[in-house]
Design a protein around this motif. Sequence first.
Motif, PDB file in Angstrom:
ATOM      1  N   LEU A 151       2.361  -3.982   6.606  1.00  0.00           N
ATOM      2  CA  LEU A 151       2.672  -4.496   5.275  1.00  0.00           C
ATOM      3  C   LEU A 151       3.021  -5.976   5.341  1.00  0.00           C
ATOM      4  O   LEU A 151       3.713  -6.426   6.259  1.00  0.00           O
ATOM      5  N   GLN A 155       5.052  -6.800   0.319  1.00  0.00           N
ATOM      6  CA  GLN A 155       5.059  -5.345   0.099  1.00  0.00           C
ATOM      7  C   GLN A 155       6.384  -4.698   0.490  1.00  0.00           C
ATOM      8  O   GLN A 155       6.504  -3.482   0.505  1.00  0.00           O
ATOM      9  N   ALA A 301       4.979   1.873  -0.169  1.00  0.00           N
ATOM     10  CA  ALA A 301       3.599   2.189   0.210  1.00  0.00           C
ATOM     11  C   ALA A 301       3.515   3.479   1.028  1.00  0.00           C
ATOM     12  O   ALA A 301       2.426   4.045   1.182  1.00  0.00           O
ATOM     13  N   GLY A 625      -3.121  -2.066  -1.165  1.00  0.00           N
ATOM     14  CA  GLY A 625      -1.728  -1.789  -0.813  1.00  0.00           C
ATOM     15  C   GLY A 625      -1.465  -0.340  -0.463  1.00  0.00           C
ATOM     16  O   GLY A 625      -0.363   0.019  -0.057  1.00  0.00           O
TER      17      GLY A 625
END
Length: 647
Positions: A151, A155, A301, A625
């Motif tokens: 990430l 994120q 995520a 993502g």
Amino acid sequence: MRFPAFAAITALIVSGCTAEDLPSQERVIAPVLTSEQAMDEFTYARPLEARVTHVALDLDLDFEGARVEGTATLDVQSAEDATEIVLDSDGLIIGGITDGNGNDLDYTIGESDPDKGEPITVQLGEMTGPELQQIVISYASGPEAEALQWLSPEQTAGGEHPFVFSQGQAILNRSWIPTQDSPGIRQTWEARITAPDPLTVVMSGISRGDPEMLDEVEGESTRRAFEFVMDNSIPPYLIAIAAGNLEFAELGPRSGVWAEPAQIEAAAEELSDTEAMIDAAEGLYGSYRWGRYDMIVLPPAFPYGGMENPVMTFLTPTFIAGDRSNTGLIAHELAHSWSGNLVTYASWRDGWLNEGVTSYLTARISEEVFGETRVMQERALEYAGVMEALESLGEDNPRTALRTPDELNPLEYSSAIVYDKGALFLHTMESIIGREQFDDFMRGWFDRHAFQPATSEMFLADLREYVIQDDSELEESLMLDEWIYGTGLPENAAQPDPEAFAAVDGAVEAYGTDGTMPATDTWAGWSAFEQRRFLEELPDELSDEQLAALNETLGLSETGNNEVLFLWLEAALRNEYDPAVPQAEEFLGRVGRNKFVEPLFEALWGTGAWGEPIATRIYDETRGGYHSYTRSQVDPIVGYMADGTGR
Ligand code: BES
Ligand code: ZN
């Protein structure tokens, strides 16, 4: 080819090389089952010829390159007449393979299969036989390593540091660890992992103390090395890693939580029932055998609600509601410390042995900690889930059997069957056998098979040996074979309490009859389970006016509970409700949990001309993502070509 004296070999005990500050423990080599039902079709390994017993990783986390790089040293045990060992790989880049003394070993990498990846076949030369031998693999993960999600700082909650986490289950760990990636081939492991300062590394093993600061290398940021060890043999899908800007908060004498600084307080608050849950679970199923029970709250995520990685449960941040209403998730992942991690399905066909048994244990733990009402409600939701699945799949559908039939892909299971029908099977046995005796049996099941693989057949054999004995009446009333191998629902299934949702069901009916909505106060007084029940039972079709009124009266779009918010968005999108689109877009851009993401795209796409362009536009923004798992579920819904052509 077979081990000449397989039992003798598997009884072999090798003394472990643990850190000095840890009590020394012996590494027990868990046997590999030989029964037909234990065979795993998703591994290239041939463990009866040669198998891995221990993995030692020495890896650098390379955030710029988005890969891990280093060595894996495998302890290998083989039959006298074996010549090679076969490992699983998915896109690993192999630099070379040597024996423990640095002599090169010959190896070949086979053709790749889209699901299974590719076999690495290593020639063992003289190194065969029951004595442990070592092979050392120099490697890096490939660019598409599915287990790892790297990430960017944006994120994460803090926005300043990168983050990485792994998700091994079901067959993804072969994309970052070259080993025999099968749940029936248990392995102990240890690891030394370096990461740039100030990132902290956590793993699903016991930490060997403070990180070591490494010398600065010119032009590179300072790095730290972290060491971990797992001396209990585990199925390799449970090896897990995460690294980021992390803080720790203690929850109790043996539990704590890791999270980004921005979230640590809320996380610790939400998880304050953890010690009580561990105590409750121990009271029911025997001692917690893993030492610590820590958790890490990951960035949004993360594709699942939770993952039961030993000593380090991985969690979505979306469970944080501010009122501990979603902590059934913790009870579930904790319960896997018995069902799944201690006793593990040998093959993916017995999904219910991990997830169904865990769902039942979850209800029992919740009952101890939260009381009977909540559990009665959970069971009613569970029953409704089974009935809905049976209706949509069809009672005769082979997918509705607990033990997945050979012709089906066991990785594409229905969770209502594996989790809910599985749990219902145990609730039914409990009600027929009696709670006390059934609890004794379950405790015995975990004790007898601790740190070993298991199958449905072994579960049935144990039940017959320890509970049924020769009581043919009891045997008949349990309908065991129907439950495990049959489709649909056996007629002895335990019924949920019709009063579980009395208040809510009355309100649902009133709404259906003349549009009467629950009063704002009534709604606010309901538990999150009750609110979810109401939203799940709403009519499929709702007009714009109805949706607007529901939102206005119940404050749905303002809820702090993501489960409730999700149900609101799903109802709004499937009814083409324009005002909900911006919030859905924000939610889908923030959250990668597949349980939420997949149905929302399905709801959009299902409307056709209204939702398809919206789904396409949002997915083009958000896909990058999402974790590979979430992408693999949504791509086919929205017609996205994962082969690089996009659309
Ligand atoms: N082990 C599962 C997650 C999983 C299953 C990952 C199969 C990959 C393949 C985990 O314990 C789980 O069931 N999570 C649920 C929790 C829920 C049932 C409370 C989830 O993530 O939603
Ligand atoms: Zn689970």
